[in-house]
Design an enzyme around this catalytic site. Structure first.
Site, PDB file in Angstrom:
ATOM      1  N   ASN A   1      90.414  20.128  37.398  1.00  0.00           N
ATOM      2  CA  ASN A   1      90.170  19.717  36.010  1.00  0.00           C
ATOM      3  C   ASN A   1      88.868  18.940  35.941  1.00  0.00           C
ATOM      4  O   ASN A   1      88.738  17.909  36.607  1.00  0.00           O
ATOM      5  CB  ASN A   1      91.281  18.820  35.477  1.00  0.00           C
ATOM      6  CG  ASN A   1      90.931  18.282  34.095  1.00  0.00           C
ATOM      7  OD1 ASN A   1      90.804  19.053  33.146  1.00  0.00           O
ATOM      8  ND2 ASN A   1      90.734  16.982  33.992  1.00  0.00           N
ATOM      9  N   GLU A   2      87.941  19.458  35.174  1.00  0.00           N
ATOM     10  CA  GLU A   2      86.651  18.781  34.957  1.00  0.00           C
ATOM     11  C   GLU A   2      85.992  18.383  36.270  1.00  0.00           C
ATOM     12  O   GLU A   2      85.362  17.328  36.352  1.00  0.00           O
ATOM     13  CB  GLU A   2      86.824  17.575  34.034  1.00  0.00           C
ATOM     14  CG  GLU A   2      87.163  17.985  32.615  1.00  0.00           C
ATOM     15  CD  GLU A   2      87.143  16.854  31.611  1.00  0.00           C
ATOM     16  OE1 GLU A   2      87.067  15.689  32.025  1.00  0.00           O
ATOM     17  OE2 GLU A   2      87.226  17.139  30.407  1.00  0.00           O
TER      18      GLU A   2
ATOM     19  N   GLU B   1      99.127  17.933  27.913  1.00  0.00           N
ATOM     20  CA  GLU B   1      98.930  16.969  28.994  1.00  0.00           C
ATOM     21  C   GLU B   1      99.887  15.802  28.813  1.00  0.00           C
ATOM     22  O   GLU B   1     100.184  15.391  27.679  1.00  0.00           O
ATOM     23  CB  GLU B   1      97.487  16.442  28.988  1.00  0.00           C
ATOM     24  CG  GLU B   1      97.302  15.301  29.999  1.00  0.00           C
ATOM     25  CD  GLU B   1      95.858  14.962  30.317  1.00  0.00           C
ATOM     26  OE1 GLU B   1      94.982  15.207  29.476  1.00  0.00           O
ATOM     27  OE2 GLU B   1      95.621  14.451  31.427  1.00  0.00           O
TER      28      GLU B   1
ATOM     29  N   CYS C   1      93.284  14.869  33.173  1.00  0.00           N
ATOM     30  CA  CYS C   1      93.157  13.837  34.201  1.00  0.00           C
ATOM     31  C   CYS C   1      94.488  13.617  34.915  1.00  0.00           C
ATOM     32  O   CYS C   1      94.512  13.140  36.050  1.00  0.00           O
ATOM     33  CB  CYS C   1      92.685  12.534  33.586  1.00  0.00           C
ATOM     34  SG  CYS C   1      91.071  12.667  32.837  1.00  0.00           S
TER      35      CYS C   1
HETATM   36  O1  AHR Z   1      92.084  15.443  26.719  1.00  0.00           O
HETATM   37  C1  AHR Z   1      91.983  14.164  27.252  1.00  0.00           C
HETATM   38  C2  AHR Z   1      91.239  14.130  28.565  1.00  0.00           C
HETATM   39  O2  AHR Z   1      89.930  14.547  28.370  1.00  0.00           O
HETATM   40  C3  AHR Z   1      91.746  15.041  29.641  1.00  0.00           C
HETATM   41  O3  AHR Z   1      92.673  14.426  30.434  1.00  0.00           O
HETATM   42  C4  AHR Z   1      90.529  15.336  30.479  1.00  0.00           C
HETATM   43  O4  AHR Z   1      90.573  16.603  31.028  1.00  0.00           O
HETATM   44  C5  AHR Z   1      89.389  15.104  29.533  1.00  0.00           C
HETATM   45  O5  AHR Z   1      88.457  14.237  30.057  1.00  0.00           O
END
Ligand code: AHR
Length: 806
Positions: free
Chosen positions: A378-379, A48, A256
């Site tokens: 994502n999430e 990321e 994120c």
């Molecule tokens: O890994 C850090 C963050 O944790 C990532 O951006 C997100 O997917 C999670 O909340």
């Protein structure tokens, strides 16, 4: 995002370390009954753009703020010498790159870039630029004898020549080249610089030979020896760290980062391809810096190919944050998101004759990249997600039926190929999940455990964190038939830009080291079994820790009111709120708290706000209160058992985007039921905490009863490498005592066994690696010889051991 489990642990840890020395146990490995086949993709990585993982990290660009778009007020990371400089939008290089730097220089004067200097008060770049930057050493690391390619766009008033100079920390010239031929219009110039000395704190100066005015844009400096020598490539030392992890897949680009702090500033892959001077970049507000998107979609796919790892591309599912809440794009505006997903697949896999495939070919890769997996969102979760997931799922499957689709959670009415749970928490929470997949429904979608790490009480990456994760990973591998893939998170961090802690790999401009968690990942991935051999482990178990600590209230992205807060123990009132006296008796470490009309009010949009009362030694009590949501994304967080304000357990009402109620605390996780909190309604809340048991009531109804279970501090998984015929045993001793284990190889033949032992350990579970001591905790290898079928081995305290033998 709320994946983090805030947990109560101190009592547990001291209990674990208080148990007797010289413990013994037994482990049998059954050679007669081979178990499940382990997914060949099990151990991969999640990349990321966080903590400067990409820009200023693995992306080998050495110039910070190369296109002057990083900040609208000041030319961040650029200093002047005998010159004045200002941001100028007058004559843009191109529409995607509106800002350039105007420099009015005296003869020999100009501007100097300091590389990816971080730290300081970055929330106020003016202040950082004015006060912090001038006092700090620059951060461009160069090596003698190596070549560095400088490319810049420039124009000038009249005819002046520029000098590009690499300057050492002491101001000495390390390399210098003249740039001639500037005119009124933008022109691109390229020179190569070869420094005469090695310097980790060099800067790049661009000066004018004579007094005059000139403009700069897209000033880019790359080492020639990027990973595999690729142009616009990656830092070789950091890539080598990834290679050593032997990843079978790479999930990218977030996190994120995919959602955006506001959905508007999510990453958009179509803006991340082609000429870097034409890429607009975007504000990566989640993690506090501007993303050039120089490490873009094409470079990610190339990275995967170079690592021989399968790409897992995460797309935005039409959801992201906005105004402190979760925003879902209206269904009738979702088409661009669907199209982006389809086009991304065509870019990766389409023939060079297709629209997006042709662009890929033009960008230097005529052959397809072979993208087989897409994660949708994502999430994200809840009904909004399910609706949008279904839309994108159907569109992709209709055009690309073989594409493997990963959902963030189970989705009604669609069957994703995989679901991606995440877990961040404390040591105990990892130990308590070692058996999580032992009873997983084998007909349910497979699991991609996309993010996990010990985040609570984990220093900057302690050995203890690695031990808990390793124990958890034995459970993933043992269930390698359903757990298809897993990746630790986050992967990379420049500590001057830390947006998340801990991380697997830490680096600065010229150094890099792995945390113990990194080494666990590398050890497991380099010693993966193809087929499991059943094991039975009989080793000491620690008693569950009693729940002890302060109590309180809080919210997540939500404004709320609380009243009639009372704590009773054995019929005695320990605390009773009286908000007519203001905040008397309350600590309010996070959030915006006030009192009025007899209620306590929280009005900040922060996550994990907290107002707390009581004592760290409180135990065996009942909390009662009333709570009302005023606005925002979720509901209430009722804290209990908190030794301090950063280590708390809570009942989360209306959590996960206001779709569920759940207890979040080590040893108590898993208590989660559907539920939502309405705005404007007073709820009656009661939590009974007795010993290791927690019972939660909403409006008089019992919602959860959960109990801490005894914790096992040892874990093991065994299997076979079907290529080499070797047996591989992974044994984790996460306790502070050596464990002497009698190993019984059932079905094994008598005789001598010779093999290799790879051991990661240190005296103290809190030990860490650092730039000063990068190899304090690294795996050490030794040979061993024993008599089969039964033998004993002592596994050191705080250790991960892998035994391999034929
Ligand atoms: O890994 C850090 C963050 O944790 C990532 O951006 C997100 O997917 C999670 O909340």
């Amino acid at each position: 995002m709320k994946a983090q489990v805030i947990a109560l642990v101190t009592a547990g840890v001291s209990l674990l370390s208080a148990v007797a020395q010289n413990q013994t146990g037994r482990l049998s490995i059954d050679f007669d009954k081979p178990g499940v086949k382990v997914s060949p993709l099990l151990y991969g990585i999640f990349f990321e753009e966080i903590n400067r993982a990409g820009d200023g990290g693995i992306y080998a660009e050495m110039i910070q703020n190369r296109s002057f778009e990083d900040n609208v007020d000041v030319p961040v990371a650029w200093k002047t010498e005998n010159a004045t400089a200002s941001l100028d939008k007058g004559t843009p290089l191109n529409p995607n790159n509106p800002t350039s730097l105007r420099v009015e220089a005296q003869a020999g004067g100009g501007v100097a870039n300091v590389g990816f200097l971080g730290g300081g008060p970055r929330w106020n770049m003016r202040e950082w630029q004015k006060d912090y930057l001038p006092k700090q050493p620059a951060k461009i690391a160069v090596e003698t004898g190596k070549d560095y390619d400088l490319s810049l766009y420039a124009r000038a008033q009249g005819s002046i020549s520029l000098i590009a100079t690499l300057k050492g920390a002491d101001g000495k010239v390390l390399a210098s080249k003249k740039i001639k031929g500037l005119g009124n219009g933008w022109k691109n110039f390229s020179v190569s610089l070869t420094p005469s000395a090695t310097d980790a704190n060099a800067s790049l100066m661009v000066s004018s030979e004579t007094a005059g005015t000139f403009w700069l844009d897209m000033v880019s400096l790359f080492p020639q020896d990027t990973w595999k020598g690729r142009k616009n490539g990656l830092r070789a030392d950091l890539m080598e760290k990834l290679v050593a992890m032997k990843p079978t897949f790479v999930r990218f680009p977030g996190g994120c980062f995919v959602e955006g702090h506001q959905i508007e500033n999510r990453v958009q892959w179509k803006n991340t391809i082609g000429d870097i001077a034409e890429r607009p970049g975007h504000l990566n507000r989640n993690w506090g810096y501007y993303s050039t998107d120089g490490l873009g979609q094409h470079e990610y796919l190339q990275m995967c190919e170079d690592l021989e790892a399968a790409p897992v591309f995460v797309i935005n599912c039409g959801m992201g944050h906005r105004d402190g809440g979760m925003y879902a794009v209206p269904m009738n505006e979702m088409q661009p998101f669907v199209q982006d997903a389809l086009d991304a697949i065509e870019y990766a896999n389409g023939p060079a004759t297709s629209k997006w495939g042709a662009l890929r070919a033009k960008n230097g890769h005529p052959k397809p990249f072979n993208l087989k997996m897409i994660e949708i969102g994502n999430e994200n979760g809840g009904p909004d997600y399910h609706e949008r997931y279904a839309l994108i799922h159907d569109a992709i499957k209709a055009k690309y039926p073989d594409m493997q689709l990963i959902a963030n959670e189970p989705v009604p009415n669609r069957t994703p190929d995989m679901v991606d749970p995440h877990h961040y928490g404390d040591f105990e929470s990892f130990l308590s999940q070692v058996t999580r997949y032992d009873s997983y429904d084998r007909s349910a979608p497979k699991v991609y455990f996309g993010e996990y790490a010990q985040t609570e009480d984990a220093g900057n990456g302690t050995l203890q964190a690695a031990l808990g994760e390793a124990a958890f990973m034995t459970g993933l591998e043992r269930n390698g038939d359903v757990v298809a893939m897993a990746s630790y998170a986050p992967l990379l961090c420049n500590p001057e830009w830390r947006g998340w802690n801990p991380n697997a790999i830490l680096f600065n401009q010229h150094e890099v080291y792995g945390t113990p968690s990194y080494w666990v990942q590398a050890m497991f991935a380099n010693n993966r079994s193809d087929q499991i051999l059943p094991t039975e482990l009989d080793a000491p178990v620690s008693a569950p820790s009693v729940i002890e600590g302060k109590v309180g209230v809080g919210t997540w992205n939500t404004h709320a009111e609380f009243k009639d807060f009372k704590v009773v123990k054995d019929g005695q009132t320990l605390f009773e709120s009286d908000f007519s006296k203001g905040l008397e008796g309350w600590q309010t470490p996070r959030g915006k708290w006030s009192t009025a009309d007899g209620v306590l009010r929280q009005t900040s949009d922060e996550n994990a706000t907290l107002a707390m009362v009581g004592d760290a030694s409180w135990r065996d009590y009942t909390i009662t209160l009333k709570a009302r949501k005023l606005s925002g994304a979720e509901g209430f967080l009722i804290t209990f058992g908190a030794p301090n304000d950063s280590r708390r357990s809570w009942w989360n009402l209306g959590g996960w985007g206001n779709i569920a109620h759940g207890v979040e605390s080590s040893g108590l996780n898993g208590a989660r039921t559907d539920g939502k909190i309405e705005i404007g309604r007073w709820y009656d809340i009661k939590i009974e905490i007795y010993g290791t048991k927690v019972s939660c009531y909403l409006d008089g109804q019992l919602v959860h009863t959960v109990m801490r279970e005894p914790l096992r501090t040892t874990a093991a998984v065994a299997g076979r490498d079907l290529n080499t015929g070797e047996t591989i045993l992974k044994f984790i001793n996460a306790s502070a005592n050596p464990q002497t284990i009698t190993l019984e190889l059932r079905g094994g033949k008598p005789g001598k066994i010779k093999g290799r032992a790879i051991v990661l350990t240190s005296k103290n579970a809190r030990d860490e690696n650092s730039f000063a001591k990068p190899e304090r905790i690294v795996p050490r290898e030794e040979s061993f010889a024993v008599d089969a079928p039964n033998f004993t081995r002592t596994f050191p305290a705080n250790s991960v051991t892998i035994l391999r033998w034929k």
